[in-house]
Design a protein around this motif. Structure first.
Motif, PDB file in Angstrom:
ATOM      1  N   ILE A   1       3.733   2.741   3.136  1.00 49.10           N
ATOM      2  CA  ILE A   1       3.855   2.261   1.756  1.00 49.10           C
ATOM      3  C   ILE A   1       2.686   2.754   0.914  1.00 49.10           C
ATOM      4  N   MET A   2       1.463   2.642   1.441  1.00 47.90           N
ATOM      5  CA  MET A   2       0.286   3.075   0.685  1.00 47.90           C
ATOM      6  C   MET A   2       0.318   4.589   0.443  1.00 47.90           C
ATOM      7  N   ALA A   3       0.736   5.348   1.443  1.00 50.15           N
ATOM      8  CA  ALA A   3       0.822   6.802   1.292  1.00 50.15           C
ATOM      9  C   ALA A   3       1.891   7.180   0.272  1.00 50.15           C
TER      10      ALA A   3
ATOM     11  N   ARG B   1       0.075  -4.555  -0.319  1.00 59.24           N
ATOM     12  CA  ARG B   1       1.378  -3.940  -0.067  1.00 59.24           C
ATOM     13  C   ARG B   1       2.351  -4.190  -1.222  1.00 59.24           C
ATOM     14  N   GLN B   2       2.424  -5.445  -1.692  1.00 60.90           N
ATOM     15  CA  GLN B   2       3.358  -5.770  -2.762  1.00 60.90           C
ATOM     16  C   GLN B   2       2.997  -5.048  -4.053  1.00 60.90           C
ATOM     17  N   ASP B   3       1.720  -4.916  -4.333  1.00 64.08           N
ATOM     18  CA  ASP B   3       1.271  -4.190  -5.513  1.00 64.08           C
ATOM     19  C   ASP B   3       1.664  -2.718  -5.410  1.00 64.08           C
ATOM     20  N   ALA B   4       1.605  -2.158  -4.201  1.00 63.53           N
ATOM     21  CA  ALA B   4       1.989  -0.762  -3.995  1.00 63.53           C
ATOM     22  C   ALA B   4       3.498  -0.574  -4.199  1.00 63.53           C
ATOM     23  N   ILE B   5       4.291  -1.500  -3.661  1.00 64.09           N
ATOM     24  CA  ILE B   5       5.749  -1.405  -3.828  1.00 64.09           C
ATOM     25  C   ILE B   5       6.113  -1.491  -5.302  1.00 64.09           C
ATOM     26  N   ARG B   6       5.448  -2.394  -6.000  1.00 66.38           N
ATOM     27  CA  ARG B   6       5.707  -2.543  -7.432  1.00 66.38           C
ATOM     28  C   ARG B   6       5.411  -1.242  -8.177  1.00 66.38           C
ATOM     29  N   ALA B   7       4.301  -0.590  -7.866  1.00 60.90           N
ATOM     30  CA  ALA B   7       3.945   0.671  -8.514  1.00 60.90           C
ATOM     31  C   ALA B   7       4.943   1.771  -8.167  1.00 60.90           C
ATOM     32  N   ILE B   8       5.390   1.815  -6.923  1.00 59.49           N
ATOM     33  CA  ILE B   8       6.378   2.819  -6.503  1.00 59.49           C
ATOM     34  C   ILE B   8       7.648   2.690  -7.328  1.00 59.49           C
ATOM     35  N   LEU B   9       8.117   1.465  -7.512  1.00 59.14           N
ATOM     36  CA  LEU B   9       9.351   1.235  -8.260  1.00 59.14           C
ATOM     37  C   LEU B   9       9.174   1.568  -9.737  1.00 59.14           C
ATOM     38  N   VAL B  10       8.008   1.281 -10.283  1.00 63.30           N
ATOM     39  CA  VAL B  10       7.757   1.531 -11.701  1.00 63.30           C
ATOM     40  C   VAL B  10       7.661   3.021 -11.998  1.00 63.30           C
ATOM     41  N   TYR B  11       6.973   3.774 -11.137  1.00 64.59           N
ATOM     42  CA  TYR B  11       6.692   5.174 -11.429  1.00 64.59           C
ATOM     43  C   TYR B  11       7.766   6.130 -10.908  1.00 64.59           C
TER      44      TYR B  11
ATOM     45  N   ARG C   1      13.621  -2.070  -3.258  1.00 63.26           N
ATOM     46  CA  ARG C   1      12.582  -3.003  -2.791  1.00 63.26           C
ATOM     47  C   ARG C   1      12.895  -3.465  -1.366  1.00 63.26           C
ATOM     48  N   ASN C   2      14.142  -3.765  -1.088  1.00 66.40           N
ATOM     49  CA  ASN C   2      14.537  -4.183   0.262  1.00 66.40           C
ATOM     50  C   ASN C   2      14.377  -3.041   1.266  1.00 66.40           C
ATOM     51  N   LEU C   3      14.725  -1.835   0.824  1.00 63.76           N
ATOM     52  CA  LEU C   3      14.604  -0.684   1.708  1.00 63.76           C
ATOM     53  C   LEU C   3      13.132  -0.399   2.027  1.00 63.76           C
ATOM     54  N   LEU C   4      12.274  -0.486   1.018  1.00 61.28           N
ATOM     55  CA  LEU C   4      10.846  -0.237   1.239  1.00 61.28           C
ATOM     56  C   LEU C   4      10.235  -1.267   2.176  1.00 61.28           C
ATOM     57  N   GLY C   5      10.875  -2.412   2.278  1.00 63.18           N
ATOM     58  CA  GLY C   5      10.403  -3.429   3.212  1.00 63.18           C
ATOM     59  C   GLY C   5      10.492  -2.998   4.659  1.00 63.18           C
ATOM     60  N   LEU C   6      11.248  -1.935   4.941  1.00 63.57           N
ATOM     61  CA  LEU C   6      11.374  -1.424   6.301  1.00 63.57           C
ATOM     62  C   LEU C   6      10.241  -0.466   6.670  1.00 63.57           C
ATOM     63  N   LEU C   7       9.429  -0.040   5.671  1.00 62.52           N
ATOM     64  CA  LEU C   7       8.318   0.865   5.937  1.00 62.52           C
ATOM     65  C   LEU C   7       7.074   0.054   6.309  1.00 62.52           C
ATOM     66  N   ASP C   8       6.207   0.612   7.147  1.00 62.25           N
ATOM     67  CA  ASP C   8       4.985  -0.107   7.496  1.00 62.25           C
ATOM     68  C   ASP C   8       3.943   0.067   6.390  1.00 62.25           C
ATOM     69  N   ASP C   9       2.829  -0.645   6.493  1.00 55.78           N
ATOM     70  CA  ASP C   9       1.840  -0.676   5.420  1.00 55.78           C
ATOM     71  C   ASP C   9       1.264   0.703   5.107  1.00 55.78           C
ATOM     72  N   ASP C  10       0.943   1.469   6.137  1.00 57.81           N
ATOM     73  CA  ASP C  10       0.369   2.797   5.920  1.00 57.81           C
ATOM     74  C   ASP C  10       1.339   3.701   5.173  1.00 57.81           C
TER      75      ASP C  10
END
Length: 335
Positions: A24-26, A41-51, A13-22
């Motif tokens: 993260i969505m991609a 953005r937060q919803d996208a990060i949450r989905a990335i971690l879950v899946y 989650r901390n590492l993904l915080g270094l990526l920009d919005d585009d």
């Protein structure tokens, strides 16, 4: 799906915080195969971690660049030569999370362990004394009112949700077995509170379904096991807008939360949806649950054996009683 450990989730989650919005969505589109449409953005990060199947799988994605991992490690005080290749950076990140973050989590958890054990023991004593006083039929009816009102309220056609849907309503190792028979037939298993919560949410939020339970004496059955598991079986109809698309049968396994009084969480769910065109001739659109309380108790024993071939065979028999192979509706109305 193996998933990420608590330490890996915190680090990623901390590492993904270094990526920009585009980015993260991609990345969310890639990880979820576009099955999840994040709101922000937060919803996208949450989905990335879950899946994500594992931390290594996530870090190896092309959209997670070598520089992102290097900058993250540098921010954590991990000194690495600037020319280090990506695969080596991934290994250093995994080592860091294992050795440092898990230690921090353990130090945080240890001071409360003794008090948690005492509370668990005291609550269990209280539950043992009160177990015979529980009206399981009333419990099942109240649970179904709560569950389906909360789930259906997430349907965008009904306006803004009134209450928060999320993994907090499930035990962390919850299992969902989803059987559906529409234009095609399939059985899919989901594991873990996050992914089970998201899959059920997608039925109403993205597929716009509305599940209407039949809570009369024929549509609702309840039973309990000697171990404290309460099983609730409910039947109902499936709708989208003004169209009735078919019927459903759903079995919930509930276990009381030992830390919050009068609170139950979902341990397993078996959901069966049958499209209208796949129903046997003469089937009522006010369906009755086909399981008796004794069958629910036997079903619990089957779930306990689900890791064996015998258990998997019994579950398939219990859930696969529908007939027909026709489409649920014409056009693109699929689950």
């Amino acid at each position: 799906m193996s998933g990420l450990s608590s330490a890996e989730r915190e680090g990623c989650r901390n590492l993904l915080g270094l990526l920009d919005d585009d980015e993260i969505m991609a990345l969310c589109d890639t990880v979820t195969n576009r099955l999840v449409q994040p709101e922000d953005r937060q919803d996208a990060i949450r989905a990335i971690l879950v899946y994500s199947q594992s931390a290594e799988e996530l870090l190896r994605r092309k959209k997670v660049h070598r520089d992102n991992i290097f900058k993250y490690l540098a921010s954590q005080g991990v000194i690495i030569p600037p020319a280090t290749e990506k695969h080596s950076l991934i290994q250093r990140a995994k080592d860091y999370w294992t050795k440092h973050l898990q230690l921090k989590l353990k130090e945080t958890a240890e001071p409360v362990k003794a008090s948690v054990d005492i509370r668990l023991f005291q609550q269990q004593e209280k539950e043992d004394k009160n177990a015979e006083k529980i009206d399981f039929r009333q419990l099942g009816e109240e649970f179904c009112h709560w569950f389906f009102e909360l789930l259906n309220s997430q349907n965008p056609f009904l306006g803004p949700p009134q209450n928060e849907w999320g993994p907090q309503h499930f035990w962390h190792d919850v299992k969902l077995r989803f059987y559906y028979k529409t234009s095609e037939q399939s059985v899919i298993d989901y594991h873990g509170a996050e992914i089970v919560s998201l899959r059920l949410l997608s039925l109403v939020k993205e597929e716009y379904l509305f599940l209407s339970p039949n809570l009369d004496s024929h549509g609702l059955k309840c039973a309990s096991s000697p171990h404290g598991l309460v099983m609730v079986g409910v039947a109902g109809t499936v709708h989208r807008g003004n169209a009735c698309l078919g019927i459903f049968e759903q079995i919930f396994g509930l276990i009381r939360c030992p830390f919050v009084e009068n609170t139950w969480k979902i341990k397993f769910i078996n959901l069966r949806i049958i499209g209208e065109a796949s129903l046997a001739p003469g089937t009522s659109m006010k369906p009755a649950i086909t399981f008796e309380p004794s069958d629910l108790e036997a079903f619990y024993n089957t779930v306990s054996l689900c890791a064996t071939s015998e258990g998997r065979h019994n579950i398939r028999q219990a859930l696969g009683s529908g007939t027909g192979d026709q489409a649920l509706c014409s056009g693109n109305e699929t689950f």
